[in-house]
Write a protein that holds these residues in place. Structure first.
Motif, PDB file in Angstrom:
ATOM      1  N   GLY A 151     -16.012 -38.516  99.628  1.00 45.56           N
ATOM      2  CA  GLY A 151     -17.378 -38.953  99.919  1.00 45.56           C
ATOM      3  C   GLY A 151     -17.735 -40.267  99.252  1.00 45.56           C
ATOM      4  N   SER A 152     -17.051 -40.572  98.156  1.00 45.82           N
ATOM      5  CA  SER A 152     -17.313 -41.836  97.470  1.00 45.82           C
ATOM      6  C   SER A 152     -16.574 -42.996  98.128  1.00 45.82           C
ATOM      7  CB  SER A 152     -16.867 -41.741  96.005  1.00 45.82           C
ATOM      8  OG  SER A 152     -17.744 -40.900  95.297  1.00 45.82           O
ATOM      9  N   LEU A 153     -15.714 -42.685  99.089  1.00 41.14           N
ATOM     10  CA  LEU A 153     -14.849 -43.730  99.635  1.00 41.14           C
ATOM     11  C   LEU A 153     -15.180 -44.094 101.074  1.00 41.14           C
ATOM     12  CD1 LEU A 153     -11.486 -42.424  98.176  1.00 41.14           C
ATOM     13  CD2 LEU A 153     -13.085 -44.060  97.198  1.00 41.14           C
ATOM     14  N   VAL A 154     -16.317 -43.611 101.589  1.00 40.27           N
ATOM     15  CA  VAL A 154     -16.634 -43.891 102.996  1.00 40.27           C
ATOM     16  C   VAL A 154     -16.766 -45.385 103.224  1.00 40.27           C
ATOM     17  CG1 VAL A 154     -17.640 -41.655 103.577  1.00 40.27           C
ATOM     18  CG2 VAL A 154     -19.077 -43.415 102.569  1.00 40.27           C
ATOM     19  N   ALA A 155     -17.232 -46.106 102.230  1.00 38.77           N
ATOM     20  CA  ALA A 155     -17.107 -47.560 102.262  1.00 38.77           C
ATOM     21  C   ALA A 155     -16.321 -47.880 101.002  1.00 38.77           C
ATOM     22  CB  ALA A 155     -18.463 -48.233 102.206  1.00 38.77           C
ATOM     23  N   ARG A 156     -15.286 -48.668 101.106  1.00 40.41           N
ATOM     24  CA  ARG A 156     -14.442 -48.879  99.929  1.00 40.41           C
ATOM     25  C   ARG A 156     -15.270 -49.474  98.791  1.00 40.41           C
ATOM     26  NH1 ARG A 156     -10.038 -52.411 101.592  1.00 40.41           N
ATOM     27  NH2 ARG A 156     -11.460 -54.108 101.183  1.00 40.41           N
TER      28      ARG A 156
ATOM     29  N   VAL B  22      -7.801 -45.727 102.358  1.00 35.76           N
ATOM     30  CA  VAL B  22      -8.742 -46.432 101.496  1.00 35.76           C
ATOM     31  C   VAL B  22      -8.707 -47.921 101.771  1.00 35.76           C
ATOM     32  CG1 VAL B  22      -9.243 -47.025  99.116  1.00 35.76           C
ATOM     33  CG2 VAL B  22      -8.666 -44.683  99.707  1.00 35.76           C
ATOM     34  N   ALA B  25     -10.496 -49.116 104.824  1.00 32.73           N
ATOM     35  CA  ALA B  25     -11.948 -48.984 104.895  1.00 32.73           C
ATOM     36  C   ALA B  25     -12.594 -50.352 104.983  1.00 32.73           C
ATOM     37  CB  ALA B  25     -12.460 -48.255 103.665  1.00 32.73           C
ATOM     38  N   PRO B  26     -13.715 -50.414 105.675  1.00 30.45           N
ATOM     39  CA  PRO B  26     -14.407 -51.698 105.717  1.00 30.45           C
ATOM     40  C   PRO B  26     -14.889 -52.044 104.311  1.00 30.45           C
ATOM     41  CG  PRO B  26     -15.750 -49.952 106.661  1.00 30.45           C
ATOM     42  CD  PRO B  26     -14.405 -49.363 106.391  1.00 30.45           C
ATOM     43  N   ARG B 120     -26.140 -38.168  94.393  1.00 32.13           N
ATOM     44  CA  ARG B 120     -25.307 -38.861  95.366  1.00 32.13           C
ATOM     45  C   ARG B 120     -26.188 -39.714  96.298  1.00 32.13           C
ATOM     46  NH1 ARG B 120     -19.963 -39.687  96.475  1.00 32.13           N
ATOM     47  NH2 ARG B 120     -19.315 -37.519  96.533  1.00 32.13           N
TER      48      ARG B 120
END
Lengths: 326, 282
Positions: A151-156, B22, B25-26, B120
């Motif tokens: 979930g922390s990696l949805v945008a790098r 990873v 990813a954009p 979060r």
């Protein structure tokens, strides 16, 4: 912008809850592109520190900058560049794994099909595809943790903060989390992780800060830290308790440290600075006809680290400065 | 001789897939816009209906039971016949259903805080009020669904609104406006109270008197004077009277204006407090 070299830079960071100074003047410099570990016992102030850096709570004193942006004045910029995985799986338990990731992907600006694709890719990468359509409340601890990191990696993110990512996990799940962290750093992300385990910090981190009572009490590479506390501890069980004094004497001579006789009448342990010497010492003992039934070489525990650094165990009494500060 | 080696790494094959996922990813962006972020949170609220249908069922079965029970048990005594009573009590039953549902706004938010999902969301680069506003949008849809349930049951047992479909639609919209505004108060409670169970306890204490000490179930003329005084200042009284006017086909412009003004006032007062608590929470 000129200070981009530090992923995190704090100066005199303070946070107090009432009379308790949870974080009490912390200076950190985390270089970009590395794994940095904050090592300390429960209540040392690790989580509070992380929450300030993640813009969730405001510092009472000092400054913190993430990739050059001040966490108070430029909170929105900081949020755009970091991701936080909190100590407790911060997921919606009622939703499926896939829905959780789609939700976060959408919040990070992925639209429609792109959000779903991103979520599916991450589930695949974290070995969760089979559980994608199950509600998170049915997940095991290790699965939750992996979904949480996904979930922390949805945008790098440029900076990923993991608050005790492996506390309470079984060894296999812990290994999976470690692999994830290594992979991330390979992809160029800076990782700050807090932990209670020296082994974890040693396995993953380029640099380690040891914190206690809201202060950094030691900082450096894991090699430097080990030079301070010793590489590890050797624990030996002799076949016959009568041999113990002689085995202790030989180990003391050959390894140059004072053995501790444990309550168990056949067990003893001692600090080891040079693990390579252990095999020779044990061979010499068996050659003399002394029976060793079992031995183990382990990293120093957090208690041993604290004993070496502060002269008191990790859960020892708070120093008197706390009374003085109120 | 037993040998323990405690520093070994577990074998695990994840590396290459992870790195490609990873690295592919954009790059970090600025996150979803205000509207998209809000709608995403509303979507989440709707997903919850699918995964936790009990919440909606609790909130709807309860009024259905009340509708049937009140109509057939008290109807004859209060007004003379069950049919006549249904016509009188329906606006109150409807209001009670939806007003009670507003407390789930607080329960959901409080659960998010307790479980960490809240942290979060707050660390995302999005419009700050989006999680709260999105939750309210989702909740409003749930209120609409519950209202439809109540009208469905009432129609089955013979209710026909004198005000027609227009009156029904008007009453539902009025109720949704009022309850969305009231939900801001629940957000404040959800941000302040320690556990979801405490939220439930506190809310029942507030909601029962508010909904019962009103003209919802019995004409207040039969109540003692001091109770009538409370009825007169109870905002639910106003809501029920305005909804009754719409359903009966005799809308009272004054009542309607007052309900809308009250809803506006609740939003103006409670929303900034809720947002401030949300931003400042430590």
């Amino acid at each position: 912008m000129s200070r981009e070299t530090w992923a995190i830079e704090t100066r005199g960071l303070v946070k107090a809850f009432g009379a308790d100074r949870a974080v009490d003047g912390v200076d950190l410099e985390v270089p970009a592109g590395c794994v940095y570990s904050v090592l300390g016992p429960n209540g040392a102030g690790k989580t509070t520190m992380i929450r300030m850096i993640a813009t969730l709570i405001r510092p009472d004193g000092g400054t913190a900058r993430v990739l050059g942006h001040d966490v108070t004045a430029e909170a929105a910029r900081v949020r755009a560049r970091l991701a936080l995985t909190g100590q407790f799986a911060s997921l919606d338990e009622d939703l499926t794994g896939l829905e959780n990731l789609i939700l976060l992907a959408r919040l990070r600006g992925h639209r429609g099909k792109a959000a779903r694709r991103r979520a599916t890719d991450l589930l695949e990468a974290f070995d969760l595809s089979a559980a994608a359509r199950r509600e998170v409340k049915t997940y095991s601890g290790g699965m939750r943790r992996r979904l949480d990191i996904a979930g922390s990696l949805v945008a790098r993110p440029d900076l990923l903060m993991l608050d005790e990512p492996t506390t309470g996990l079984d060894p296999r799940s812990r290994g999976q989390v470690w692999e994830s962290v290594r992979a991330l750093v390979g992809a160029g992300t800076t990782v700050l992780l807090t932990t209670q385990y020296l082994e974890e910090a040693d396995q993953l981190a380029d640099r380690i800060a040891v914190v206690n009572h809201g202060r950094v009490i030691a900082e450096g590479t894991s090699g430097r830290l080990k030079a301070l506390v010793g590489a590890g501890a050797l624990r030996v069980r002799v076949a016959d308790g009568a041999d113990r004094p002689e085995v202790a004497r030989l180990l003391a001579v050959m390894l140059g440290a004072a053995p501790v006789l444990e309550p168990d009448p056949v067990a003893l342990s001692l600090r080891v600075d040079e693990p390579a010497a252990v095999a020779g010492a044990l061979a010499a003992i068996t050659e003399r006809g002394l029976g060793v039934s079992e031995y183990a070489l382990a990293q120093p525990s957090l208690d041993e680290v604290f004993l070496a650094l502060t002269g008191e165990p990790a859960d020892g009494p708070a120093p008197s400065r706390e009374e003085a500060s109120t | 001789m037993t040998i323990h080696q405690t520093t070994g790494r577990p074998a695990f094959e994840l590396d290459t897939r992870l790195i490609s996922a990873v690295a592919g990813a954009p790059p970090p962006d600025t996150g979803a816009g205000a509207l998209r972020a809000t709608l995403t949170f509303a979507w989440r609220a709707l997903l919850k209906i699918r995964h936790v249908p009990e919440q909606l069922l609790d909130a709807t079965l309860f009024p259905i039971m009340f509708t049937l029970m009140f109509t057939y048990v008290f109807g004859g005594a209060v007004i003379g016949s069950p049919e006549a009573y249904l016509g009188y009590a329906l606006p109150g039953i409807l209001a009670q259903t939806v007003v009670f549902m507003t407390m789930y706004t607080a329960v959901t938010l409080n659960t998010d805080i307790e479980r960490g999902a809240f942290d979060r969301f707050r660390s995302q680069p999005i419009w700050r009020p989006a999680p709260l506003v999105g939750a309210l949008v989702g909740d409003t849809l749930r209120y609409g669904i519950a209202s439809a349930f109540v009208f469905g049951i009432a129609t089955l047992i013979g209710y026909r609104a004198p005000g027609g479909l227009g009156g029904v639609a008007g009453a539902v919209v009025l109720l949704l406006v009022f309850c969305s505004a009231l939900s801001w108060l629940w957000l404040i409670i959800g941000l302040t109270v320690r556990t979801p169970a405490a939220v439930m306890g506190a809310s029942t204490m507030i909601l029962f008197p508010l909904t019962f000490v009103s003209p919802a179930f019995a004409p207040p003329e039969t109540m003692p004077a001091w109770v009538q005084d409370f009825v007169a200042v109870n905002p639910v009284t106003l809501l029920v009277e305005a909804a009754r006017g719409l359903l009966d086909g005799v809308p009272d412009a004054g009542d309607l204006a007052l309900v809308l003004a009250l809803s506006g006032a609740m939003t103006v007062v409670f929303a900034p407090i809720a947002l401030r608590l949300y931003n400042r929470r430590t």
